[in-house]
Design an enzyme around this catalytic site. Structure first.
Site, mmCIF file in Angstrom:
data_model
loop_
_atom_site.group_PDB
_atom_site.id
_atom_site.type_symbol
_atom_site.label_atom_id
_atom_site.label_comp_id
_atom_site.label_asym_id
_atom_site.label_seq_id
_atom_site.Cartn_x
_atom_site.Cartn_y
_atom_site.Cartn_z
ATOM 1 N N TYR B 121 2.894 12.043 17.215
ATOM 2 C CA TYR B 121 2.490 10.695 17.605
ATOM 3 C C TYR B 121 2.851 10.360 19.059
ATOM 4 C CZ TYR B 121 1.791 10.184 12.587
ATOM 5 O OH TYR B 121 1.371 10.351 11.286
ATOM 6 N N TYR B 498 -2.574 4.700 8.877
ATOM 7 C CA TYR B 498 -1.426 3.805 8.645
ATOM 8 C C TYR B 498 -0.506 3.803 9.853
ATOM 9 C CZ TYR B 498 2.454 7.154 8.014
ATOM 10 O OH TYR B 498 3.454 8.081 8.226
ATOM 11 N N ARG B 499 -0.794 4.638 10.843
ATOM 12 C CA ARG B 499 0.115 4.883 11.967
ATOM 13 C C ARG B 499 -0.709 5.654 12.987
ATOM 14 N NH1 ARG B 499 5.454 8.442 10.479
ATOM 15 N NH2 ARG B 499 6.588 8.356 12.438
#
Lengths: 117, 541
Positions: B121, B498-499
């Protein structure tokens, strides 16, 4: 070597007793807060086992013991994170710790228990 | 290429040496740091002087060499959009407050991190270049561990390794619940990102109880029961009184969380891990439908992982070991490698926790359900020592491992991986549809589909690791385009992440709709009118 907290030690008040899996604890049992932010330098072997060794020598990253890697190279790789390796910041491994780790690793013999690629 | 005798080529040595000296950057995009947009160099320097007065010279990093660790990330960043200006590392709440005052004074954007290892991420890197990393790693105390209630209160710099060491040192009868890269990451950081783990306590935000937040104006908020005078219920009761505020500080930029309470799982007397093998891609639908009722009624107490063979093989193999063509690995080749490693195309992992008696009572019910859909139900008896079985066996008891770091090396030494994690209802049609769509899009761009599904309860997370070669601009560009297409096309089907990686936060935020964005913007304006905290985080400016 375990890390030593500089001021005061971590202590449990009325340390709990565990029998089998059952927790037997007196009311009010609680751990005291760890006392300070700065920890005394952790030994190279300790850091290696808790960080490097999860990948190096564990089939994830190349073997690095027994290769006489130059300390300056080790320090640079730890800080910059070569290729797929994460970079480790001075807030995670201090400069003093990194210096000692690099020195130790550069002369650490190969460990036959390790396996890698 | 000659070698100095330790397996490192001269080219690599030169690159490493250059990195050490901060001169590796041959192009502007390779620089370790970049100043905030519209901030003069002398203003930035003045801000740094003020920050040094707070934390000391050693804990402000504002040059190429000392910032390099914060620049590192494994996601594509071809245009240099995620380069920090530097970093500052406070050691106390008071220092965080003082830093925020400086940031407000100079309009210096700060990007808080706990340990900065947000794998897939963007690691420590900010949503936009020029932000200064607010590195909270030095705040590393376990403040409380209530051995009776099984609750813990920690600061952001506390890693899962540190908590495990603490448990071992004091012989506490509790387990931790780790995310994928537990040893080096923070319980606070993972929980705030709403990460998940593998034991019955795997929904980390659900197990969170109470937090302390420094707001942009320096005021301190304790959520839940934390502000009650003489209170002792902060880590016992989540909801407090009135609006429940903890949620707005997760995946957000509304404040700096400096303390977090969590519930710990009592160590069970008995633990038995299972792996169910299936050998066809299409089996994923039946597996999902078999898992769901057991998650709803709790007979399987932990989040169930349905691991694709390629995700698993990528932990311990490089791509070239399994397939030497640039085209995606054909299914038949993948099946062959899976077979040789005693795993299936899908491998479903769950565990039973309790006593030998309760496990013996439950096991036949679950075993029967999986066998009815053609699953091969394996346990330690058949799989002990198999590294793929051992990996999930370790995770499902909260064990520490970094084996999934291997995925980042799939294409070779340069690394490269970015995660896409859409959620969906836990129904067979959803997993079948998502697998088909992800395979189509990823193969189109030349990438291998490496999936893992996690069934929490009524929902599932689909964790897709897009592995690419960050050493190649062409591969990085394709990864970026592939990710954009996946997010967009999944979105068209109603499936959103979700992210998200720092590179796609706006794109995903758009899918949640204009009103959501507007409400978040209004809260942001109220709590952080100078927008000094992590602008761009989750699409909130």
């Amino acid at each position: 070597m375990r890390p030593q907290w500089k001021h005061g030690t971590v202590a449990l008040l009325g340390l709990i007793a565990a029998t089998g899996a059952a927790l037997v604890a007196a009311p009010g049992d609680t751990a005291q807060a760890q006392a300070t932010y700065e920890i005394a330098p952790r030994a190279p072997e300790y850091l290696y086992a808790r960080t490097c060794g999860y990948c190096h020598g564990h089939n994830v990253a190349p073997l690095i013991r027994g290769r006489n890697l130059p300390p300056a190279v080790i320090q640079a790789v730890v800080r910059s994170g070569m290729g797929a390796m994460p970079a480790f910041k001075p807030t995670e491994i201090t400069n003093t710790e990194l210096q000692a780790l690099a020195q130790w690793l550069s002369t650490a013999p190969a460990d036959p228990q390790e396996h890698g690629q | 290429m000659s070698s100095p005798g330790n397996g490192i080529s001269r080219r690599e040595l030169m690159a490493i040496g250059g990195a050490a000296a901060g001169i590796a950057a041959m192009t502007p995009l390779a620089h370790a740091r970049m100043l905030p947009a519209e901030m003069d160099r002398d203003v930035f320097a003045a801000a740094c002087r003020d920050l040094r007065a707070i934390v000391g010279d050693d804990w402000v990093f504002a040059d190429e060499a000392s910032t390099i660790s914060y620049r590192k990330s494994e996601i594509p960043d071809l245009r240099g959009e995620h380069i920090p200006s530097g970093a500052v590392a406070p050691a106390s709440v008071e220092q965080v407050q003082a830093i925020l005052a400086v940031a407000n004074r100079y309009k210096l954007p700060l990007w808080p991190i706990s340990t900065g290892h947000n794998m897939g991420y963007g690691m420590a890197t900010p949503a936009s270049s020029g932000q200064m990393i607010l590195d909270l790693k030095r705040m590393n105390r376990i403040l409380d561990f209530d051995a009776e209630l099984g609750t813990i209160l920690v600061e952001p710099g506390v890693t899962y390794q540190q908590i495990q060491d603490y448990i071992d040192e004091h012989d506490l009868p509790y387990w931790i619940d780790v995310p994928t890269v537990g040893p080096i990451v923070s319980m606070v950081g993972n929980t705030l990102e709403r990460g998940v783990g593998y034991t019955p306590y795997g929904d980390h935000f659900f197990m969170q109880c109470g937090m302390e937040v420094v707001l942009a104006d320096g005021s301190i908020l304790r959520t839940g029961m934390g502000s009650i005078a003489n209170g002792n219920t902060w880590q016992a009761f989540k909801w407090g009184y009135g609006p429940y505020l903890d949620g707005i500080f997760t995946q957000s930029n509304f404040g700096v969380v400096v303390k977090l309470g969590m519930w710990m799982m009592p160590k069970p007397p008995a633990y038995k891990p299972f792996m169910v093998r299936h050998h066809e891609v299409e089996d994923i639908a039946a597996i999902t439908n078999t898992v769901r009722p057991f998650r709803m009624n709790g007979l399987i107490p932990n989040a169930v992982m349905m691991m694709g063979a390629l995700y698993q093989l990528a932990m311990f193999n490089r791509r070239a070991d399994l397939w030497n063509q640039p085209t995606p690995i054909p299914l038949e080749v993948l099946k062959g490698h899976a077979r040789r490693n005693d795993i299936g195309v899908w491998n479903t992992f769950f565990a039973l926790y309790g006593t030998d008696e309760t496990i013996a009572a439950t096991e036949p019910i679950i075993r029967g359900a999986f066998e009815a859909i053609g699953g091969e139900v394996m346990t330690d008896a058949e799989m002990s020592g198999n590294p793929y079985f051992e990996h999930n066996k370790t995770l499902m008891r909260g064990g520490l491992t970094l084996e999934e770091k291997g995925l980042v090396r799939w294409w070779g030494r340069s690394g490269g991986a970015v995660a896409f994690a859409p959620v969906a209802p836990a129904k067979g049609g959803e997993t079948a549809g998502q697998t088909a769509l992800a395979t189509e899009v990823m193969n189109k761009w030349g990438f291998d589909y490496a999936p893992a599904y996690v069934v929490g309860g009524r929902e599932l997370h689909h964790i897709i690791f897009l592995m690419f070669d960050k050493g190649s601009d062409e591969s990085s560009a394709k990864a970026e385009q592939c990710m954009t297409e996946m997010i967009t096309r999944f979105g068209e089907r109603g499936w959103a992440a979700y992210r998200s990686a720092v590179s796609t936060m706006d794109l995903v935020a758009d899918q949640y709709g204009a009103t959501n964005r507007e409400v978040n913007a209004r809260i942001k304006q109220a709590l952080d009118p100078n927008h000094i905290l992590a602008p761009g985080k989750q699409g909130i400016a």
